[in-house]
Scaffold this motif. Structure first.
Motif, PDB file in Angstrom:
ATOM      1  N   ALA A  32      51.942  41.552  53.519  1.00 30.78           N
ATOM      2  CA  ALA A  32      51.317  41.289  52.221  1.00 30.78           C
ATOM      3  C   ALA A  32      50.337  40.118  52.303  1.00 30.78           C
ATOM      4  O   ALA A  32      49.213  40.193  51.798  1.00 30.78           O
ATOM      5  CB  ALA A  32      52.395  41.009  51.176  1.00 30.78           C
ATOM      6  N   MET A  33      50.743  39.037  52.959  1.00 31.34           N
ATOM      7  CA  MET A  33      49.890  37.851  53.022  1.00 31.34           C
ATOM      8  C   MET A  33      48.623  38.100  53.834  1.00 31.34           C
ATOM      9  O   MET A  33      47.544  37.631  53.478  1.00 31.34           O
ATOM     10  CB  MET A  33      50.686  36.674  53.610  1.00 31.34           C
ATOM     11  CG  MET A  33      51.701  36.083  52.654  1.00 31.34           C
ATOM     12  SD  MET A  33      52.474  34.575  53.271  1.00 31.34           S
ATOM     13  CE  MET A  33      53.699  35.252  54.382  1.00 31.34           C
ATOM     14  N   LEU A  34      48.738  38.855  54.920  1.00 33.39           N
ATOM     15  CA  LEU A  34      47.560  39.118  55.749  1.00 33.39           C
ATOM     16  C   LEU A  34      46.530  39.985  55.029  1.00 33.39           C
ATOM     17  O   LEU A  34      45.345  39.975  55.380  1.00 33.39           O
ATOM     18  CB  LEU A  34      47.970  39.785  57.057  1.00 33.39           C
ATOM     19  CG  LEU A  34      48.773  38.916  58.034  1.00 33.39           C
ATOM     20  CD1 LEU A  34      49.107  39.696  59.291  1.00 33.39           C
ATOM     21  CD2 LEU A  34      48.022  37.641  58.386  1.00 33.39           C
ATOM     22  N   ASN A  35      46.975  40.758  54.039  1.00 33.79           N
ATOM     23  CA  ASN A  35      46.065  41.613  53.293  1.00 33.79           C
ATOM     24  C   ASN A  35      45.735  41.064  51.912  1.00 33.79           C
ATOM     25  O   ASN A  35      45.017  41.716  51.147  1.00 33.79           O
ATOM     26  CB  ASN A  35      46.671  43.014  53.137  1.00 33.79           C
ATOM     27  CG  ASN A  35      46.683  43.782  54.444  1.00 33.79           C
ATOM     28  OD1 ASN A  35      45.682  44.346  54.854  1.00 33.79           O
ATOM     29  ND2 ASN A  35      47.825  43.774  55.122  1.00 33.79           N
ATOM     30  N   CYS A  36      46.235  39.880  51.603  1.00 37.16           N
ATOM     31  CA  CYS A  36      46.034  39.305  50.274  1.00 37.16           C
ATOM     32  C   CYS A  36      44.558  38.976  50.034  1.00 37.16           C
ATOM     33  O   CYS A  36      43.933  38.267  50.837  1.00 37.16           O
ATOM     34  CB  CYS A  36      46.878  38.040  50.124  1.00 37.16           C
ATOM     35  SG  CYS A  36      46.795  37.292  48.473  1.00 37.16           S
ATOM     36  N   ARG A  42      43.972  48.611  46.193  1.00 38.86           N
ATOM     37  CA  ARG A  42      43.374  48.638  44.860  1.00 38.86           C
ATOM     38  C   ARG A  42      42.491  47.410  44.663  1.00 38.86           C
ATOM     39  O   ARG A  42      42.719  46.373  45.276  1.00 38.86           O
ATOM     40  CB  ARG A  42      44.453  48.682  43.777  1.00 38.86           C
ATOM     41  CG  ARG A  42      45.331  49.935  43.836  1.00 38.86           C
ATOM     42  CD  ARG A  42      46.277  49.990  42.655  1.00 38.86           C
ATOM     43  NE  ARG A  42      47.125  48.819  42.594  1.00 38.86           N
ATOM     44  CZ  ARG A  42      47.831  48.460  41.518  1.00 38.86           C
ATOM     45  NH1 ARG A  42      47.749  49.179  40.417  1.00 38.86           N
ATOM     46  NH2 ARG A  42      48.589  47.383  41.540  1.00 38.86           N
ATOM     47  N   THR A  43      41.496  47.542  43.817  1.00 38.74           N
ATOM     48  CA  THR A  43      40.584  46.445  43.523  1.00 38.74           C
ATOM     49  C   THR A  43      40.434  46.301  42.013  1.00 38.74           C
ATOM     50  O   THR A  43      40.629  47.264  41.257  1.00 38.74           O
ATOM     51  CB  THR A  43      39.198  46.674  44.141  1.00 38.74           C
ATOM     52  OG1 THR A  43      38.636  47.876  43.587  1.00 38.74           O
ATOM     53  CG2 THR A  43      39.285  46.797  45.652  1.00 38.74           C
ATOM     54  N   SER A  44      40.092  45.106  41.580  1.00 41.35           N
ATOM     55  CA  SER A  44      39.775  44.882  40.164  1.00 41.35           C
ATOM     56  C   SER A  44      38.269  45.038  39.977  1.00 41.35           C
ATOM     57  O   SER A  44      37.472  44.544  40.778  1.00 41.35           O
ATOM     58  CB  SER A  44      40.219  43.484  39.729  1.00 41.35           C
ATOM     59  OG  SER A  44      39.546  42.484  40.477  1.00 41.35           O
ATOM     60  N   SER A  60      45.177  40.148  44.591  1.00 43.08           N
ATOM     61  CA  SER A  60      46.171  39.310  45.271  1.00 43.08           C
ATOM     62  C   SER A  60      47.362  40.163  45.651  1.00 43.08           C
ATOM     63  O   SER A  60      47.660  41.169  45.001  1.00 43.08           O
ATOM     64  CB  SER A  60      46.611  38.167  44.353  1.00 43.08           C
ATOM     65  OG  SER A  60      45.517  37.371  43.967  1.00 43.08           O
ATOM     66  N   CYS A  61      48.074  39.746  46.694  1.00 40.89           N
ATOM     67  CA  CYS A  61      49.222  40.540  47.146  1.00 40.89           C
ATOM     68  C   CYS A  61      50.389  40.445  46.175  1.00 40.89           C
ATOM     69  O   CYS A  61      51.204  41.353  46.066  1.00 40.89           O
ATOM     70  CB  CYS A  61      49.654  40.104  48.544  1.00 40.89           C
ATOM     71  SG  CYS A  61      50.364  38.428  48.637  1.00 40.89           S
ATOM     72  N   GLN A  68      49.020  31.569  48.142  1.00 43.11           N
ATOM     73  CA  GLN A  68      47.832  31.597  47.292  1.00 43.11           C
ATOM     74  C   GLN A  68      47.993  32.544  46.096  1.00 43.11           C
ATOM     75  O   GLN A  68      47.020  32.901  45.443  1.00 43.11           O
ATOM     76  CB  GLN A  68      46.601  32.000  48.098  1.00 43.11           C
ATOM     77  CG  GLN A  68      46.644  33.382  48.712  1.00 43.11           C
ATOM     78  CD  GLN A  68      45.408  33.664  49.556  1.00 43.11           C
ATOM     79  OE1 GLN A  68      44.618  32.778  49.849  1.00 43.11           O
ATOM     80  NE2 GLN A  68      45.223  34.918  49.947  1.00 43.11           N
ATOM     81  N   CYS A  69      49.231  32.913  45.801  1.00 46.28           N
ATOM     82  CA  CYS A  69      49.497  33.803  44.670  1.00 46.28           C
ATOM     83  C   CYS A  69      50.460  33.149  43.682  1.00 46.28           C
ATOM     84  O   CYS A  69      51.019  32.084  43.926  1.00 46.28           O
ATOM     85  CB  CYS A  69      50.114  35.117  45.156  1.00 46.28           C
ATOM     86  SG  CYS A  69      48.948  36.205  45.952  1.00 46.28           S
ATOM     87  N   GLN A  70      50.641  33.854  42.571  1.00 42.99           N
ATOM     88  CA  GLN A  70      51.731  33.609  41.639  1.00 42.99           C
ATOM     89  C   GLN A  70      51.610  32.351  40.780  1.00 42.99           C
ATOM     90  O   GLN A  70      52.581  31.958  40.157  1.00 42.99           O
ATOM     91  CB  GLN A  70      53.080  33.553  42.396  1.00 42.99           C
ATOM     92  CG  GLN A  70      53.400  34.769  43.221  1.00 42.99           C
ATOM     93  CD  GLN A  70      53.779  35.975  42.378  1.00 42.99           C
ATOM     94  OE1 GLN A  70      53.843  35.893  41.170  1.00 42.99           O
ATOM     95  NE2 GLN A  70      54.002  37.100  43.019  1.00 42.99           N
TER      96      GLN A  70
END
Length: 374
Positions: A32-36, A42-44, A60-61, A68-70
């Motif tokens: 998850a982190m490597l693809n965050c 999906r994209t916004s 974000s993942c 870098q999330c949440q």
């Protein structure tokens, strides 16, 4: 400097060094982190209000271990917990697992963490019912932390407790008097006896040498909001924020942490810890929790289903003349993106599938067995 960049650059060396200890939950976190925010399915999609420019951005993942999330998740949790606060004094009670049982916890984290929560909660409830000052039902929120300030493996649970109880027979709120809640030494004795009994029921293999004295800390913390902010510090923003990583020199990573010198010390000092890169990665990743494990749990009067009872207690306290402190601003932050063409605000249009995403085969390359250890 970011943890994810270090992980990407040294992933092969990390896999080679800790291959037999990496769990499936850790691999999912790494994936998850490597693809965050870089290579997501999906994209916004955003559109400018003033011109015709549109843009897609990777999502974000959302993994709770990602540094870098949440941030918004932390804010939302604080807002929900603040809405449950009662206008009374609060205590923080911390149940710490002794060093000798930490290896068992690494091998059976789900069983051990669940046992820690259930046993500690039962101890607090029984102490409240048997207390002369309380003698009723209490509420508390527990948060599992798996590390100390140096990020070493150090499982413990913090509970914040309103200083009072509700007598369901007399329909009365009973305020705890003074700045004393429970005897910490008595809590530790019961905590030790009950947890060992529970682990025996689970047929877990325990070490031959288990200390007689365990540690439980019970402190008066004033109002509840400062304690909530302390508990939220590591909940949804990873174990180590990127801003704490201060240098990367000759394969050695240095990070800063706050150290409290002495139990009664009121000041913290910034300390620096330096480790080889691969060891640093393991220091952080060993704290990834099993998938689905709830790190935060509400009990008694603070459960979600007790909202009416909390409102009733607030009315009782208001009639008694208690002054209610104003709630902090709980406005939810809105995502804002300026248009790269005209610099005007862009409008969020929704989330769409990214047809060009190139997901790595990291999980397929490194299969794990169910018995892998942390």
């Amino acid at each position: 400097m970011k943890f994810i960049e270090l992980l990407r650059d040294h992933l092969d060396a990390f896999n080679q060094a800790y291959d037999g200890q990496i769990t499936s939950s850790m691999r999912q976190a790494i994936f998850a982190m490597l693809n965050c925010r870089s290579n997501t399915e999906r994209t916004s999609q955003w559109a400018c209000r003033s011109c015709t420019h549109t843009a897609d951005f990777p999502l974000s993942c959302g993994h709770r271990s990602c540094p870098q999330c949440q941030h918004n998740t932390t804010t939302e949790w604080l807002n929900k917990q603040q809405a449950k606060l009662l206008p009374v004094e609060y205590y923080m009670v911390t149940f710490t697992l002794p060093y000798e049982l930490r290896s068992v916890t690494k091998h059976q984290p789900e069983l051990m963490y669940q046992a820690m929560f259930s046993v500690a909660a039962s101890v607090l409830k029984d102490f409240a019912k048997n207390s002369k000052q309380l003698g009723g039902d209490i509420g508390f929120t527990g948060v599992l932390h798996t590390h100390n300030r140096r990020r070493d493996y150090h499982p413990h649970i913090h509970f914040i407790i309103p200083a009072g109880s509700f007598n369901k027979h007399k329909k009365q709120w009973k305020k705890n008097k003074g700045k004393y809640l429970f005897n910490a030494f008595n809590l530790a004795k019961v905590w030790r006896a009950r947890l060992l009994a529970q682990l025996a029921k689970l047929s877990l293999k325990l070490p031959s040498s288990i200390p007689q004295k365990w540690v439980v800390d019970c402190q008066h913390v004033g109002k509840g909001l400062p304690a909530l902010k302390y508990l939220s510090r590591y909940l949804y923003r990873g174990v180590l924020p990127d801003k704490n990583i201060v240098s990367n020199i000759d394969g050695q990573i240095s990070f800063a942490y706050l150290e409290n010198h002495g139990q009664n010390s009121q000041t913290n000092t910034t300390e620096i810890r330096t480790l080889p890169t691969v060891e640093f990665l393991w220091l952080v990743l060993q704290h990834v929790l099993p998938k689905g494990l709830r790190r935060v749990r509400d009990f008694g009067l603070l459960r979600g289903g007790s909202a009416r009872l909390r409102q009733r207690i607030r009315l009782m306290l208001a009639v008694a003349g208690t002054v209610f402190a104003p709630l902090e601003n709980t406005t939810k932050t809105q995502a804002i993106r300026p248009c790269p063409c005209c610099r005007q605000p862009m409008i969020f249009m929704g989330v769409h599938r990214n047809k060009h995403a190139r997901l790595t085969s990291f999980l397929r390359q490194k299969p794990t067995t169910p018995n892998a250890t942390v």
